[in-house]
Structure formats: structure tokens, C-alpha cells
Design a protein around this motif. Structure first.
Motif, PDB file in Angstrom:
ATOM      1  N   VAL A 135       0.754  -1.167  -0.411  1.00  0.00           N
ATOM      2  CA  VAL A 135       0.160  -0.035  -0.591  1.00  0.00           C
ATOM      3  C   VAL A 135       0.666   1.419   0.042  1.00  0.00           C
ATOM      4  O   VAL A 135       0.447   2.278  -0.081  1.00  0.00           O
ATOM      5  CB  VAL A 135      -1.152  -0.119   1.459  1.00  0.00           C
ATOM      6  N   GLY A 136       2.351   1.063  -0.516  1.00  0.00           N
ATOM      7  CA  GLY A 136       3.175   2.572   0.217  1.00  0.00           C
ATOM      8  C   GLY A 136       3.175   2.579   0.857  1.00  0.00           C
ATOM      9  O   GLY A 136       4.062   4.121   0.786  1.00  0.00           O
ATOM     10  N   LEU A 137       3.146   1.870   2.243  1.00  0.00           N
ATOM     11  CA  LEU A 137       3.861   2.921   3.149  1.00  0.00           C
ATOM     12  C   LEU A 137       5.486   2.347   3.635  1.00  0.00           C
ATOM     13  O   LEU A 137       5.737   1.493   3.415  1.00  0.00           O
ATOM     14  CB  LEU A 137       3.463   2.282   4.540  1.00  0.00           C
ATOM     15  N   MET A 153      -2.384   8.074   4.952  1.00  0.00           N
ATOM     16  CA  MET A 153      -1.742   6.849   5.537  1.00  0.00           C
ATOM     17  C   MET A 153      -2.159   6.133   6.357  1.00  0.00           C
ATOM     18  O   MET A 153      -2.020   4.627   6.513  1.00  0.00           O
ATOM     19  CB  MET A 153       0.338   7.415   6.150  1.00  0.00           C
ATOM     20  N   ARG A 156      -4.619   3.471   5.532  1.00  0.00           N
ATOM     21  CA  ARG A 156      -3.896   2.724   5.037  1.00  0.00           C
ATOM     22  C   ARG A 156      -3.823   1.476   6.089  1.00  0.00           C
ATOM     23  O   ARG A 156      -3.348   0.414   6.167  1.00  0.00           O
ATOM     24  CB  ARG A 156      -2.794   3.075   4.065  1.00  0.00           C
TER      25      ARG A 156
END
Ligand code: ATP
Ligand code: ATP
Ligand code: SF4
Ligand code: MG
Ligand code: MG
Lengths: 317, 313
Positions: A135-137, A153, A156
């Protein structure tokens, strides 16, 4: 058939009587389906969502049956629901973000949450980290405090946590309503990605924002005053709604470009009835421009076209 | 009430930095050199991604947060100098409604406590009957049935109901400036329109509104002026029709491309625009604001920042 809800009726107990927040809900969600749940504020969306996972102390199960993947869910029994929660059905509650404890690091909170559900940490920790990456964290979010993360954020993290055990059904209650449009888009598209990757089989996405649902939902269920009004494919709900309430709801949406000074939009005149003593017959009748004598009787929620169900005498005609 | 176009609120190069990190050793510049003003009867919308500093600005105007640098001036007086009775008078003119309705209520008291407290503070002279009439009228204005919401605890009400009670409360005072922080994000389309039209009516009677939102179509619907905020900096500011009709900063363009529309899918918007919009900062690191941006006038009543994003207009 992933979820089958039949006649689900859930009231709140209050000193003045029962608040009939979900009354006779009957619908199905197929495997892989993302169903949007929409309707006016206070119409029972969160109540319906919560009642499939965890009824709060004031909710009273009155009637109905819920089946998930062919097995009955004991929604009326808080303890019997334990083995199903998180593993088979999971919910991201409304306002989950503001409920995050500001004094706890994200990683500590995740650990505590998993422990409270008796999930052995070592079995899931790698998968958890893998999904955070998806999820791009960055991995170091685990070392950060909620206040150090943006709304998108945090949302997510919550999404990854609540779907970690690949539940069959995930209920997301207003997960995008507090986000700005670009983050809202990113989070909405992630919901679809979760389904596509098989992290969840099907989903109920609760939001009053029909234009977001139009982007990501396969079908949309519209509620009005505790009752189901209409369920149909998203395209149909937006372009060929059968229920007068759905039609009025769609036309009260401002498109970009409309301005108060030039064109005053109108909402739906009148207001939803009190759920303490809802009117008999169609609950929309006091606001409905098409109402006629028969509306004193309650319209059944029935198929009016293939794949499209509605509760309205005029829609069936 | 001041005259039609006299100045009411003036925010002058305001900055806010927060202490962050486990021991408060770090510093986060949440708002950088933000300047704008609000006139009576003017709606200024403040748009920006999550974490861009919108609520921080709202809270500084309401004196819930101290300004780190810069001034906030109301009717010519620097609000940081107000104390005691002057502050009470300030709050009779300026009220705020905040984005998360639950945080404004104490869960152990009934939700009506927000009204009772207002009564003891500002309306102790009013008879019970008059007070009730006033209360019902203001609940009616936000489409609530008194019977449905009075006498209940916060957890017995839906998010939208709690939010509307706070709006009703703010409007019971004859205020001149309302800081509305995402007050309609929890409301459905039809109720939203009612609340927006209510704000529109109050505006025509002279109320100034700082309308914080992430919904561009609502911002466009109601506001005279639009300010786009990114990482604590204003990147574009001007008359609403110019900012929306002729967006100059790439970030403003990205936002416009992300607005969910009823008849167009995001993918189709991307095709017409050319490239998918960059995701919001939701995905990446939260970036600390770097040096502040300089605004240039791109046309009369329309300013945009020239910044390091290759954003030259
Ligand atoms: N604990 C409770 N006791 C009594 N009534 C309640 C309780 N919780 C909710 N209600 C009432 O039940 C109705 C449905 O509430 P619910 O939270 O499901 O609405 P919603 O559709 O999710 O609204 P929103 O869009 O504002 O979140 C509302 O009228 C609310 O006032
Ligand atoms: N009390 C605080 N301590 C430290 N940092 C804070 C505090 N309050 C806010 N921040 C940070 O300041 C920045 C701006 O926050 P703010 O709440 O003003 O943003 P916002 O634009 O209102 O966002 P949202 O759309 O999510 O409400 C964020 O990075 C946030 O994490
Ligand atoms: S049943 Fe009657 S009142 Fe109800 S929506 Fe249909 S026409 Fe209107
Ligand atoms: Mg809800
Ligand atoms: Mg905010």
C-alpha cells in the motif's frame, strides 16, 4: 454466494422506545462484489454494517438471518461471533482514525490489537510488513505516532490491519470521507486492489458519497429511514434509478462547476421520519412527489428489472 | 455590523510549528507564511490534502492554538492580545465547528450539554420558553427533529446528527465569522445541500465563512475566494471562478482531476488530462515544509506559487 442477509432487523433500545434503525434488510453480495451502501445521514448504514460484525450493547437483534459462505453467522450472540470476527468478517469503523491512541506507536497498537484477538504475532508479522509495502507505506511507520502520519497513511494502516487474515467480507465505514480528493482517490482504488489481490473476497463500502461509489462499487444499495430502498449495479443506480428517493438523491449532487450564486441546488424537501415511530407504509411517502393511496401499504423490496431491486409501488408498476 | 466590503479577518504571514517526536525534539512546520483575509459576507474556501495544515489555520483563528510567527487580526485588533472579557466577546463573534464531531462531545454527558453550556454562557437572561423556541429553530435550520436528537448521548447519534448539532449551536449566536472545518464531509448529498444553502443565506446576511473542505465541487459551489494549501504553503489563491476555471499550479490541476464525478470514471478523466494524477501524500513520507513559496499574480485577483515542482505558470 458470499453474503446472504434475510430479514435482518436491529433496533436500539432507548428510554422513549425502540429506534428502528435496520428493519427487515434482505440482500445478497456475490463473491468478489464490492457493494456500496448509501443513504441519508442517520438512515442506518453504520448500524447495518456493525450488526454484521459486532452489535454494541444498546443494539437489539430482533429478527433475521445472516449467512456467510453458506454458514450461518450468529450475529445475535457476541461471544459466538468471536471466531468469525477478523478472520471471516471484519470492519473498519466510522471514525477509526480519530480513535487511534495518540500516545502509542503504530507498531505497538498493531501488536496489541493482534494480541487481543489471539492472533500469534510471528505468524503474521511478515505478511503485515509485506502488505504495508504494497500500500506504499515505508516500514518505519511502525515506529511512528499517529500524529506523525497523514490521514491517508493512517487509513492505509487500518485497512491493512483489518484485512490481514483475508476475511471473506470487509466492511469499510466512511473510510474516505475525511480525506482530500487525491488521497480519497488513492484509498478508494486501494480498496479495489485489495479485492483484486484476494485480500478480501467481497466488501461493503459505506459512504454517503455516491460519486465515490460510482467509481469503485459494482453494486449500490440505497437505504432510507432504516429500510432498503434500492439495490442495483452502480451504473444503473446512477443512470436509471428506479426508486424516487434514489432519483432525488442523485440529482441533489453538485457537479463541479455549479455555483450557489448562479444556480441554487435543492435538496430533498422535508426530512426523514423519526425512527422511533416511523410512519406505516412507505417511509418515504411524506417526501415523495409520486406518492398515492397505495403507499399507505408497505411496498415490498422486489426485483423490478434483472439485477435491480426496489421498494416502491411505482417502481414495480 | 461592518460595511459591505470592509475588512474583518486578516491573517498576516502566519506560521505554526509543532514539536514532534518522542521527546518533542523535532519540529514540524505545519503552516508557513500564510496570508489571506475574510470580509463580511465572504466565503473563503481552504482546500488541501490531508495534513496540509487546514485545521491548524482554523484553530489558530479560534485561538485554540498559538501562532508561532505572524499575526491574526480581527476588526483591527491582534487576537493574541485578547483576554478575559474581550475574549468572550470575540467568541460571540467568531465560532468554529470541527471536522470530527465525536471529539467535540464529552461521551459521559448527553449531547445537549453543548447547548446548555452555551445557554449558561451567553443566554442566561432568556426564559426557558424562549430558549426552547430558539433551540428548536436552530435545529430546524440544520434539518434535525428536536425529538430525535435531544436527550441522547453522543454514541446514540449518528455522525451526521452530531455534526449538525454543532453547526446549530454555532449559529445560535449571532456570529460574524464561522470557521467551518470539514463540516459537511459526514453529510449525505441532500443534507449537504440544505446546510450549504443555509450557509449561503447567512452569507448574504453578512456572515463571513472560512470553509475548510476537501470537496472541490462544494468549495466551488459556495465560495467567493479559494485558497489551495499544500504542505503548509499556499500554492494558489484567488477568485473561485479563476482558480477553478484557469488553474495554474500543477497541484491544483491534480486535485481537479481527482474529483470523483458521477458520470465520468477516474480512468476517463486521466485519458482526457493526459497522465494519471500523482497520488496524494497519503502514500509517501510526510514531507516537512521547506522554504516558503512566493506567490505571483498570474492575472488580476489570481495568485499562484512558483515552486520547485517545475510549477512555473
Ligand atoms: N445507541 C443508540 N441508541 C439509540 N439510537 C441510536 C443509537 N445509535 C444510533 N442510533 C440512531 O439510529 C439511527 C441510525 O444510525 P446510524 O449510525 O446507523 O446512521 P448512519 O446511516 O450511519 O448515519 P451517518 O451517515 O450520519 O453516519 C440514527 O437515527 C441514530 O440516531
Ligand atoms: N498537536 C500536534 N502535534 C504535532 N503535529 C501536529 C499536531 N496537530 C497537527 N499536527 C501535524 O501538522 C500537520 C497539519 O495538520 P492539520 O491537522 O492542520 O492538517 P489538515 O490539513 O487539517 O489535515 P486533514 O485534512 O487530515 O484534517 C500534519 O502533519 C499533522 O500531523
Ligand atoms: S412507494 Fe409510494 S411513496 Fe414510496 S417511493 Fe414509491 S411512490 Fe413514493
Ligand atoms: Mg454512519
Ligand atoms: Mg483537518
Amino acid at each position: 454466494m458470499s453474503l446472504k442477509v434475510d430479514g435482518l432487523t436491529v433496533y436500539y433500545q432507548s428510554l422513549r422506545g425502540d429506534v428502528k434503525a435496520v428493519d427487515g434488510a434482505t440482500f445478497e453480495i456475490a463473491d468478489g462484489e464490492i457493494m456500496g451502501l448509501a443513504g441519508e445521514s442517520g438512515c442506518g448504514k453504520s448500524t447495518l454494517g456493525k450488526s454484521l460484525v459486532r452489535m454494541d450493547a444498546r443494539m437489539r437483534y430482533v429478527d433475521g438471518r445472516v449467512e456467510l459462505d453458506g454458514k450461518e453467522l450468529p450475529v445475535w450472540d457476541d461471544r459466538k461471533m468471536n471466531p468469525y470476527r477478523f478472520k471471516h468478517v471484519s470492519i473498519i469503523p466510522q471514525y477509526a482514525l480519530s480513535a487511534l491512541n495518540p500516545t502509542r506507536k503504530i507498531g505497538t497498537m498493531a501488536t496489541e490489537l493482534l494480541a487481543s484477538r489471539d492472533i500469534p504475532l510471528n505468524g503474521v508479522v511478515d505478511e503485515f510488513k509485506r502488505r504495508l509495502k504494497i500500500v506504499g507505506l515505508p516500514e518505519d511507520v511502525l515506529e511512528r505516532f499517529p500524529i506523525e502520519l497523514s490521514g491517508g497513511m493512517k487509513q492505509r494502516v487500518v485497512m491493512v490491519l483489518s484485512s490481514l487474515l483475508d476475511p471473506s467480507l470487509l466492511i469499510a465505514d466512511e473510510v474516505t470521507s475525511a480525506l482530500d480528493v487525491s488521497t480519497q482517490r488513492a484509498v478508494s482504488e486501494l480498496l479495489v486492489e485489495f479485492r483484486d489481490r484476494g485480500f478480501v473476497k467481497s466488501m461493503i463500502v459505506i459512504t454517503h458519497d455516491l460519486s465515490v461509489l460510482y467509481q469503485i462499487a459494482d453494486t449500490i444499495l440505497v437505504m432510507y429511514a432504516g429500510k432498503l430502498a434500492e439495490k442495483a449495479p452502480a451504473e444503473t443506480v446512477v443512470h436509471a434509478p428506479a426508486h424516487p428517493y434514489t432519483r432525488m438523491l442523485i440529482s441533489s449532487l453538485p457537479e463541479v462547476g455549479v455555483r450557489y450564486a448562479e444556480k441554487r441546488l435543492i435538496g430533498i424537501p422535508g426530512r426523514p421520519p423519526s425512527l422511533l415511530e416511523p410512519p406505516t407504509g412507505c417511509r418515504f411517502k411524506t417526501r415523495c412527489p409520486l406518492a398515492f393511496e397505495k403507499c399507505a401499504e408497505e411496498p415490498p423490496f422486489v426485483e423490478v428489472a434483472p439485477g435491480q431491486a426496489a421498494a416502491c409501488w411505482k417502481a414495480t408498476a | 455590523m461592518l460595511e459591505g466590503d470592509s475588512l474583518m479577518l486578516n491573517v498576516e504571514t502566519c506560521c505554526k510549528s509543532y514539536r514532534v517526536g518522542a521527546f518533542g525534539g523535532g519540529e514540524l512546520l505545519a503552516v508557513q507564511n500564510v496570508s489571506f483575509d475574510v470580509h463580511p459576507g465572504e466565503v473563503v474556501s481552504l482546500i488541501g490534502e490531508s495534513g496540509s495544515g487546514k485545521s491548524t489555520i482554523g484553530k489558530m483563528i479560534l485561538r485554540l492554538l498559538k501562532v508561532t510567527r505572524g499575526n491574526i487580526v480581527f476588526d483591527g485588533v491582534d487576537i493574541s492580545t485578547l483576554g478575559g472579557r474581550e475574549l468572550k466577546a470575540y467568541y460571540a463573534d467568531v465560532q468554529g465547528v470541527f471536522q470530527d464531531p465525536f471529539s467535540s462531545y464529552n461521551p459521559i454527558f448527553k449531547a445537549d450539554r453543548v447547548f446548555t453550556m452555551l445557554r449558561s454562557e451567553y443566554f442566561s437572561g432568556l426564559s426557558a420558553t424562549d430558549w426552547h423556541a430558539k433551540l428548536e429553530k436552530s435545529l430546524d435550520a440544520v434539518s434535525l427533529n428536536p425529538g430525535d436528537v435531544l436527550g441522547k448521548y453522543p454514541h446514540q447519534l449518528s455522525g451526521g446528527q452530531l455534526q449538525r448539532m454543532l453547526i446549530a449551536r454555532a449559529l445560535m449566536l449571532d456570529i460574524r465569522l464561522l470557521v467551518a472545518d470539514e463540516i459537511i464531509s459526514m453529510l449525505d448529498a441532500s443534507t449537504r445541500i440544505d446546510v450549504l444553502n443555509l450557509l449561503g443565506d447567512l452569507k448574504s446576511r453578512g456572515l463571513g465563512i472560512l470553509f475548510i473542505t476537501h470537496d472541490l465541487s462544494l468549495g466551488n459551489y459556495i465560495s467567493d475566494k479559494t485558497m489551495i494549501l499544500r504542505r503548509g504553503n499556499v500554492v494558489e489563491l484567488g477568485a473561485t471562478e479563476l482558480v477553478f476555471g484557469n488553474p495554474v499550479h500543477p497541484y491544483t490541476k491534480t486535485l481537479l482531476a481527482s474529483v470523483p464525478q458521477l458520470h465520468t470514471k477516474w480512468q476517463d478523466v486521466d485519458v482526457t488530462i493526459g497522465a494519471p494524477p500523482a497520488p496524494g501524500n497519503g502514500g509517501g513520507q510526510l514531507v516537512l515544509a521547506e522554504g516558503s513559496l512566493e506567490l505571483v499574480e498570474v492575472e488580476p485577483s489570481h495568485f499562484a506559487a512558483l515552486d520547485g515542482d517545475g510549477a512555473a505558470p
